[in-house]
Design a protein around this motif. Structure first.
Motif, short mmCIF file in Angstrom:
data_model
loop_
_atom_site.label_atom_id
_atom_site.label_comp_id
_atom_site.label_asym_id
_atom_site.label_seq_id
_atom_site.Cartn_x
_atom_site.Cartn_y
_atom_site.Cartn_z
N THR A 105 0.84 -1.19 0.00
CA THR A 105 0.00 0.00 0.00
C THR A 105 0.88 1.25 0.00
N THR A 106 0.60 2.18 -0.90
CA THR A 106 1.37 3.43 -0.91
C THR A 106 0.81 4.38 0.14
N LYS A 107 1.66 5.28 0.62
CA LYS A 107 1.22 6.25 1.62
C LYS A 107 0.52 7.45 0.98
N VAL A 108 0.82 7.72 -0.29
CA VAL A 108 0.17 8.83 -0.99
C VAL A 108 -0.66 8.29 -2.14
N THR A 112 3.43 13.55 -7.00
CA THR A 112 3.44 14.95 -7.40
C THR A 112 4.86 15.48 -7.26
N GLU A 113 5.07 16.66 -7.75
CA GLU A 113 6.40 17.26 -7.61
C GLU A 113 6.74 17.46 -6.13
N GLU A 114 5.70 17.67 -5.30
CA GLU A 114 5.93 17.92 -3.88
C GLU A 114 6.40 16.67 -3.13
N ASN A 115 5.99 15.49 -3.58
CA ASN A 115 6.38 14.28 -2.83
C ASN A 115 7.45 13.45 -3.54
N MET A 116 8.02 14.00 -4.60
CA MET A 116 9.05 13.24 -5.32
C MET A 116 10.33 13.05 -4.51
N ASP A 117 10.49 13.86 -3.44
CA ASP A 117 11.68 13.70 -2.60
C ASP A 117 11.47 12.64 -1.53
N LYS A 118 10.27 12.04 -1.49
CA LYS A 118 9.99 10.94 -0.55
C LYS A 118 9.45 9.75 -1.35
N LEU A 119 10.32 9.18 -2.16
CA LEU A 119 9.90 8.08 -3.03
C LEU A 119 9.38 6.88 -2.26
N GLU A 120 9.82 6.73 -1.01
CA GLU A 120 9.37 5.58 -0.21
C GLU A 120 7.86 5.63 0.07
N PHE A 123 4.85 4.67 -5.31
CA PHE A 123 4.98 3.37 -5.98
C PHE A 123 6.35 2.74 -5.73
N TYR A 124 7.38 3.57 -5.66
CA TYR A 124 8.74 3.05 -5.52
C TYR A 124 9.01 2.47 -4.14
N GLY A 125 8.14 2.74 -3.19
CA GLY A 125 8.34 2.21 -1.85
C GLY A 125 7.58 0.93 -1.57
N LEU A 126 6.89 0.40 -2.57
CA LEU A 126 6.11 -0.82 -2.36
C LEU A 126 7.02 -2.03 -2.14
N ASP A 127 6.54 -2.96 -1.31
CA ASP A 127 7.30 -4.14 -0.94
C ASP A 127 6.74 -5.36 -1.69
N LEU A 128 7.57 -6.00 -2.50
CA LEU A 128 7.08 -7.15 -3.27
C LEU A 128 6.65 -8.30 -2.38
N ASN A 168 -12.61 -2.81 -6.63
CA ASN A 168 -11.23 -2.57 -7.05
C ASN A 168 -10.87 -3.35 -8.31
N ALA A 169 -11.59 -4.43 -8.57
CA ALA A 169 -11.31 -5.23 -9.76
C ALA A 169 -11.65 -4.47 -11.03
N TYR A 170 -12.64 -3.58 -10.96
CA TYR A 170 -13.08 -2.82 -12.12
C TYR A 170 -12.39 -1.46 -12.22
N LYS A 171 -12.29 -0.78 -11.08
CA LYS A 171 -11.69 0.54 -11.02
C LYS A 171 -10.70 0.57 -9.84
N PRO A 172 -9.42 0.34 -10.11
CA PRO A 172 -8.46 0.25 -9.02
C PRO A 172 -8.40 1.53 -8.20
N LEU A 173 -8.47 1.38 -6.90
CA LEU A 173 -8.38 2.53 -6.02
C LEU A 173 -6.93 2.97 -5.86
N THR A 174 -6.74 4.25 -5.60
CA THR A 174 -5.40 4.73 -5.30
C THR A 174 -4.89 4.05 -4.03
N LYS A 175 -3.60 3.93 -3.92
CA LYS A 175 -2.88 3.44 -2.74
C LYS A 175 -2.82 1.91 -2.63
N ILE A 176 -3.73 1.17 -3.27
CA ILE A 176 -3.77 -0.28 -3.04
C ILE A 176 -3.65 -1.08 -4.35
#
Length: 283
Positions: A105-108, A112-120, A123-128, A168-176
């Motif tokens: 689950t992403t935290k945001v 955005t340009e404002e959160n690019m300095d916190k990639l964790e 999407f980049y912070g997701l744990d496989l 969520n199967a039809y329209k994926p929600l943000t963060k999950i």
């Protein structure tokens, strides 16, 4: 012609995984009200038995709790033996076990340009590993019970599998992203298995719940201080044409319809129970 009813379900045997949860409990109540004999499966035998005992006290039908870990085939095989001994051959399987994982689950909601300095936090912070857990529970946790609990249906050349999907199967929600993708796999598998089983008499369908306020999500969709919807909760209501959250009881009608002989020529579909959410384009 006799009046349409659910009387064909009386005396049939159903096993429902995840049956002690909010959605599962409402499905159990619906089936119990028409005389279905039910095995409430859960990874915790204590919680499954507790839920079964509580529901059995409300209805005049047999309801038992049984340990059934949807990711452990041996556990499911043992549960199958217990259910057949206590209730009889299985006629209906409801695959209701599922869930998300914080690691997937992403935290945001968006980058955005404002959160690019916190990639964790993106999407980049997701744990496989989190993705693995979500897909195992939701997808494999549907496949394995379907392999084990349908053997009696094969012998009788009749039976029903009902899978629980999600909006969520039809329209994926943000963060999950993992949960959304895993539920999409349930829809696809429902269609695949329906075709695979069609000629031997086993029907396979699904229900896709929309948005309900439950103990699990209340803190996300409600503001505890004001009692109003949270910003995320208000977004959901704004995008639901009926303008409200649903009640888990709203799943009862679709459940009985799809497991009954009333829908005997229906297989391979997933019915949204969502107040019109899936039909709305946002404008």
């Amino acid at each position: 012609m006799e009046p349409i009813s659910f009387k064909d379900l009386k005396g049939k045997v159903c096993v429902i995984t995840g049956g002690s949860g909010v959605i599962g409990s409402e499905m159990v109540k619906a089936m119990a009200s028409v005389g279905v004999k039910i095995a409430v499966g859960g990874s915790s035998p204590a919680s499954a038995e507790k839920a079964a005992a509580k529901l059995a006290a409300e209805f005049d039908t047999k309801i038992i709790g049984v340990e059934a870990n949807v990711l452990d085939k041996a556990s499911l095989e043992k549960a199958n033996e217990i259910i057949r001994e206590k209730l009889g051959p299985i006629d209906i399987l409801i695959n209701c076990a599922g869930g998300n994982n914080p690691g997937a689950t992403t935290k945001v909601e968006e980058m955005t340009e404002e959160n690019m300095d916190k990639l964790e936090d993106t999407f980049y912070g997701l744990d496989l590993n989190g993705f693995d857990k979500v897909f195992d529970l939701n997808f494999k946790g549907t496949i394995l019970p379907s392999m084990v609990f349908t053997k009696d249906m094969l012998k009788n050349k009749k039976g029903v599998i009902l899978n629980v999907s999600s909006m969520n199967a039809y329209k994926p929600l943000t963060k999950i992203p993992a949960y959304s993708a895993a539920k999409a796999s349930i829809n696809n598998f429902t269609e695949w298995l329906a075709v695979h089983f069609a000629k031997i008499g086993i029907r396979v369908n699904g229900v896709a719940p929309g948005f309900f306020i439950t103990s699990q999500n209340r803190f996300l969709v409600m503001d505890e201080k004001t009692g109003n919807f949270s910003p995320r909760g208000q977004k959901i209501v704004n995008n639901t044409p009926m303008g409200k959250f649903g009640d888990p009881q709203d799943l009862q009608g679709a459940t009985l319809f799809l497991i009954s002989d009333i829908s005997g020529f229906i297989t391979g579909i997933t019915i949204p129970v969502d107040g019109g959410y899936n039909a709305f384009g946002g404008v």
